[in-house]
Scaffold this motif. Structure first.
Motif, PDB file in Angstrom:
ATOM      1  N   ALA A   1       1.481 -19.098 -24.126  1.00 40.50           N
ATOM      2  CA  ALA A   1       2.462 -18.345 -24.115  1.00 40.50           C
ATOM      3  C   ALA A   1       2.742 -18.228 -22.611  1.00 40.50           C
ATOM      4  O   ALA A   1       2.001 -18.657 -21.682  1.00 40.50           O
ATOM      5  N   SER A   2       4.146 -18.007 -22.269  1.00 43.98           N
ATOM      6  CA  SER A   2       4.819 -18.106 -21.085  1.00 43.98           C
ATOM      7  C   SER A   2       4.628 -17.091 -20.377  1.00 43.98           C
ATOM      8  O   SER A   2       4.581 -17.055 -19.041  1.00 43.98           O
ATOM      9  N   ASP A   3       4.138 -15.704 -20.764  1.00 49.55           N
ATOM     10  CA  ASP A   3       4.225 -14.488 -20.060  1.00 49.55           C
ATOM     11  C   ASP A   3       2.627 -13.906 -19.760  1.00 49.55           C
ATOM     12  O   ASP A   3       2.605 -13.240 -18.703  1.00 49.55           O
ATOM     13  N   ARG A   4       1.907 -14.484 -20.466  1.00 49.25           N
ATOM     14  CA  ARG A   4       0.464 -14.141 -20.265  1.00 49.25           C
ATOM     15  C   ARG A   4      -0.578 -15.271 -20.764  1.00 49.25           C
ATOM     16  O   ARG A   4      -0.353 -15.730 -21.788  1.00 49.25           O
ATOM     17  N   PRO A   5      -1.792 -15.260 -20.494  1.00 52.06           N
ATOM     18  CA  PRO A   5      -2.818 -16.131 -20.908  1.00 52.06           C
ATOM     19  C   PRO A   5      -3.173 -15.782 -22.328  1.00 52.06           C
ATOM     20  O   PRO A   5      -4.145 -15.197 -22.552  1.00 52.06           O
ATOM     21  N   SER A   6      -2.523 -16.410 -23.295  1.00 52.80           N
ATOM     22  CA  SER A   6      -2.759 -16.062 -24.722  1.00 52.80           C
ATOM     23  C   SER A   6      -2.024 -17.564 -25.604  1.00 52.80           C
ATOM     24  O   SER A   6      -1.308 -18.392 -24.988  1.00 52.80           O
ATOM     25  N   MET A   7      -2.440 -17.718 -26.669  1.00 53.53           N
ATOM     26  CA  MET A   7      -1.957 -18.666 -27.278  1.00 53.53           C
ATOM     27  C   MET A   7      -0.742 -17.927 -28.451  1.00 53.53           C
ATOM     28  O   MET A   7      -1.207 -17.046 -28.994  1.00 53.53           O
ATOM     29  N   VAL A   8       0.390 -18.554 -28.560  1.00 55.17           N
ATOM     30  CA  VAL A   8       1.207 -18.284 -29.636  1.00 55.17           C
ATOM     31  C   VAL A   8       1.474 -19.329 -30.629  1.00 55.17           C
ATOM     32  O   VAL A   8       1.598 -20.749 -30.222  1.00 55.17           O
ATOM     33  N   TYR A   9       1.581 -19.051 -31.944  1.00 52.93           N
ATOM     34  CA  TYR A   9       1.776 -20.195 -32.995  1.00 52.93           C
ATOM     35  C   TYR A   9       3.198 -20.267 -33.005  1.00 52.93           C
ATOM     36  O   TYR A   9       4.187 -19.468 -33.034  1.00 52.93           O
ATOM     37  N   VAL A  10       3.573 -21.637 -33.084  1.00 57.78           N
ATOM     38  CA  VAL A  10       4.977 -22.053 -32.940  1.00 57.78           C
ATOM     39  C   VAL A  10       5.530 -22.914 -34.039  1.00 57.78           C
ATOM     40  O   VAL A  10       6.694 -23.063 -34.421  1.00 57.78           O
ATOM     41  N   MET A  11       4.567 -23.340 -35.137  1.00 57.31           N
ATOM     42  CA  MET A  11       4.970 -23.831 -36.369  1.00 57.31           C
ATOM     43  C   MET A  11       3.721 -23.825 -37.335  1.00 57.31           C
ATOM     44  O   MET A  11       2.571 -23.572 -37.044  1.00 57.31           O
ATOM     45  N   SER A  12       4.050 -23.759 -38.636  1.00 53.02           N
ATOM     46  CA  SER A  12       2.847 -23.759 -39.507  1.00 53.02           C
ATOM     47  C   SER A  12       3.227 -24.340 -40.898  1.00 53.02           C
ATOM     48  O   SER A  12       4.235 -24.588 -41.125  1.00 53.02           O
ATOM     49  N   ALA A  13       2.388 -24.736 -41.535  1.00 52.43           N
ATOM     50  CA  ALA A  13       2.296 -25.377 -42.804  1.00 52.43           C
ATOM     51  C   ALA A  13       1.526 -24.703 -43.843  1.00 52.43           C
ATOM     52  O   ALA A  13       0.248 -24.835 -43.412  1.00 52.43           O
ATOM     53  N   GLU A  14       1.674 -23.881 -44.747  1.00 53.26           N
ATOM     54  CA  GLU A  14       0.797 -22.753 -45.230  1.00 53.26           C
ATOM     55  C   GLU A  14      -0.136 -23.650 -46.379  1.00 53.26           C
ATOM     56  O   GLU A  14       0.549 -24.607 -46.991  1.00 53.26           O
ATOM     57  N   SER A  15      -1.341 -23.241 -46.397  1.00 54.84           N
ATOM     58  CA  SER A  15      -2.004 -23.871 -47.751  1.00 54.84           C
ATOM     59  C   SER A  15      -1.378 -23.185 -49.149  1.00 54.84           C
ATOM     60  O   SER A  15      -0.822 -22.012 -49.191  1.00 54.84           O
ATOM     61  N   ARG A  16      -1.749 -23.802 -50.370  1.00 57.44           N
ATOM     62  CA  ARG A  16      -1.067 -23.309 -51.510  1.00 57.44           C
ATOM     63  C   ARG A  16      -2.270 -22.538 -52.132  1.00 57.44           C
ATOM     64  O   ARG A  16      -1.939 -22.202 -53.398  1.00 57.44           O
ATOM     65  N   ASN A  17      -3.510 -22.449 -51.673  1.00 55.69           N
ATOM     66  CA  ASN A  17      -4.250 -21.689 -52.325  1.00 55.69           C
ATOM     67  C   ASN A  17      -3.817 -20.140 -52.280  1.00 55.69           C
ATOM     68  O   ASN A  17      -3.395 -19.515 -51.372  1.00 55.69           O
ATOM     69  N   ALA A  18      -4.460 -19.626 -53.332  1.00 54.37           N
ATOM     70  CA  ALA A  18      -4.068 -17.963 -53.426  1.00 54.37           C
ATOM     71  C   ALA A  18      -4.769 -17.231 -52.341  1.00 54.37           C
ATOM     72  O   ALA A  18      -4.207 -16.335 -51.892  1.00 54.37           O
ATOM     73  N   ILE A  19      -5.936 -17.662 -51.887  1.00 55.51           N
ATOM     74  CA  ILE A  19      -6.799 -16.977 -50.961  1.00 55.51           C
ATOM     75  C   ILE A  19      -6.462 -18.040 -49.779  1.00 55.51           C
ATOM     76  O   ILE A  19      -7.137 -19.181 -49.743  1.00 55.51           O
ATOM     77  N   ARG A  20      -6.027 -17.737 -48.708  1.00 58.48           N
ATOM     78  CA  ARG A  20      -5.589 -18.621 -47.776  1.00 58.48           C
ATOM     79  C   ARG A  20      -5.343 -18.033 -46.393  1.00 58.48           C
ATOM     80  O   ARG A  20      -5.069 -16.516 -46.419  1.00 58.48           O
ATOM     81  N   PHE A  21      -5.484 -18.570 -45.145  1.00 56.94           N
ATOM     82  CA  PHE A  21      -5.014 -17.962 -43.917  1.00 56.94           C
ATOM     83  C   PHE A  21      -3.561 -18.073 -43.736  1.00 56.94           C
ATOM     84  O   PHE A  21      -3.023 -19.018 -43.825  1.00 56.94           O
ATOM     85  N   ILE A  22      -3.219 -16.592 -43.439  1.00 58.80           N
ATOM     86  CA  ILE A  22      -1.741 -16.612 -42.959  1.00 58.80           C
ATOM     87  C   ILE A  22      -1.591 -16.014 -41.601  1.00 58.80           C
ATOM     88  O   ILE A  22      -2.286 -15.239 -41.163  1.00 58.80           O
ATOM     89  N   ALA A  23      -0.765 -16.813 -40.952  1.00 61.31           N
ATOM     90  CA  ALA A  23      -0.129 -16.387 -39.410  1.00 61.31           C
ATOM     91  C   ALA A  23       1.162 -16.406 -39.250  1.00 61.31           C
ATOM     92  O   ALA A  23       1.569 -17.705 -39.488  1.00 61.31           O
ATOM     93  N   GLY A  24       1.849 -15.741 -38.783  1.00 56.63           N
ATOM     94  CA  GLY A  24       3.145 -15.943 -38.506  1.00 56.63           C
ATOM     95  C   GLY A  24       3.653 -16.541 -37.304  1.00 56.63           C
ATOM     96  O   GLY A  24       2.955 -16.461 -36.199  1.00 56.63           O
ATOM     97  N   ILE A  25       4.708 -17.212 -37.321  1.00 53.75           N
ATOM     98  CA  ILE A  25       5.322 -17.771 -36.204  1.00 53.75           C
ATOM     99  C   ILE A  25       5.581 -16.687 -34.868  1.00 53.75           C
ATOM    100  O   ILE A  25       6.068 -15.932 -35.423  1.00 53.75           O
TER     101      ILE A  25
END
Length: 278
Positions: free
Chosen positions: A120-144
C-alpha cells in the motif's frame, strides 16, 4: 531480356497480395527480422523461414509497401509500422493485467482463489489489486482493495522478506503486531526467522495467521530487474490447505515465476521448500 535481381523492390509495379497461407509467414518474417536488426536478404529469409523465394518475395513486397518492412541495400529490415505494432503490444502488457490469464488458469488447476497483493502507498500493509476466485462453494474470498498486515499474511511476508534489512528493522520498530487469531505469531524474533526462510525458499505459507480457518500461500512477482513488485497469493480453507500444503506451495511458486517471466524476469526460481509454516 534483362532479369531483375531476385529481391529487387517492385517500384511502380502493383504490389501482390499474399494468400491465406501467408498469414503465419508474416509473423515468422517479423520474428526473424526482430532477431536480425541488421536486416536480411531474400535468400537469408528464405533459408531461415524454409520458404521458397518465389512465395516469399510477394509477401516481402506487400509488407514493404505497407511500411512494416524497409528494403535498402538488398536487405529487408523492420519498418515503422512494425515498431508501432510492437509498441502497441508492449503497452497492453501492463501489470497486473498481464497476470490475469495465469491467475485464472491457476485458480482452475488449484481449485482455489488466486490474488495479487502489492504494498500500500499510505502505510506498511498489503492491498489486493486483482483476483481470480475459486469455483468451490467453500472458498477464500477477498475483495479488491482489502488490506492485510505484512507480518501475518502470506503475501505480506513475501513483500516484507524482499525489503532491505534497514526497512525490515524500521517496520518492526513501528508496526503494531496484533494477534488476529489465537494462532497469530507476533514475536519479532520468530517472525524474522520466518522471513529469512521466505527469502531463501521463495514461498510463504501461513495457517490461520490473519483469519481463522484460512491457509495462505504466496510467492514473489519480479520485474525485469529482479525487483519484487508484488506477491501472487492463494487462499484456501484449512481443510484443503493443510493436506495440500506442498502441492499448493509448488503451484503458487510456479505461477509467480510465470508472471515474472511475462514481465521479463529471467533469473532463478526456488522450488525447494521446508516444512515450516505459520
Amino acid at each position: 531480356m534483362a532479369h531483375l535481381p531476385e529481391d529487387r523492390e517492385a517500384g511502380t509495379e502493383s504490389t501482390a497480395s499474399p494468400g491465406p497461407r501467408a498469414t503465419t509467414r508474416i509473423v515468422q518474417v517479423l520474428r526473424i527480422l526482430a532477431d536480425h536488426p541488421q536486416g536480411a536478404t531474400l535468400t537469408e529469409l528464405a533459408d531461415l523461414s524454409a520458404t521458397p523465394k518465389t512465395s516469399l518475395l510477394a509477401l516481402l513486397r506487400a509488407l514493404t509497401h505497407a511500411h512494416y518492412l524497409t528494403h535498402n541495400g538488398g536487405k529487408y529490415a523492420l519498418g515503422v509500422e512494425a515498431f508501432k505494432l510492437g509498441a502497441a503490444i508492449v503497452a497492453q502488457r501492463r501489470f497486473p493485467e498481464i497476470a490475469r490469464p495465469v491467475m485464472e488458469r491457476l485458480a482452475l488447476e488449484a481449485g482455489e482463489t488466486i490474488l495479487i497483493g502489492q504494498l500500500a502507498s499510505d502505510r506498511p500493509s498489503m492491498v489486493y489489486v486483482m483476483s481470480a476466485e475459486s469455483r468451490n462453494a467453500i472458498r477464500f474470498i477477498a475483495g479488491i482493495g482489502e488490506r492485510r498486515e505484512l507480518f501475518s499474511s502470506s503475501g505480506g511476508r513475501v513483500l516484507l522478506a524482499a525489503m532491505s534489512e534497514a526497512q525490515q528493522t524500521e517496520y518492526f520498530r513501528t508496526a503494531e503486531l496484533r494477534a488476529h487469531t489465537p494462532a497469530t505469531r507476533t514475536q519479532k524474533r520468530e517472525l524474522k526467522a520466518l522471513l529469512k526462510e521466505v527469502a531463501e525458499t521463495g514461498v510463504a505459507a501461513t495457517v490461520e495467521q490473519s483469519s481463522a480457518d484460512v491457509v495462505g500461500f504466496a510467492a514473489p512477482i519480479r520485474d525485469e530487474s529482479g525487483t519484487v513488485i508484488a506477491a501472487l497469493v492463494m487462499g484456501t480453507p484449512v481443510s484443503r490447505g493443510v493436506p495440500g500444503m506442498e502441492r499448493f506451495k509448488t503451484l503458487i511458486a510456479r505461477g509467480a515465476a510465470e508472471v515474472s517471466a511475462l514481465l521479463g524476469y529471467a533469473g532463478p526460481t526456488t522450488l525447494t521448500f521446508s516444512k515450516q509454516s505459520g
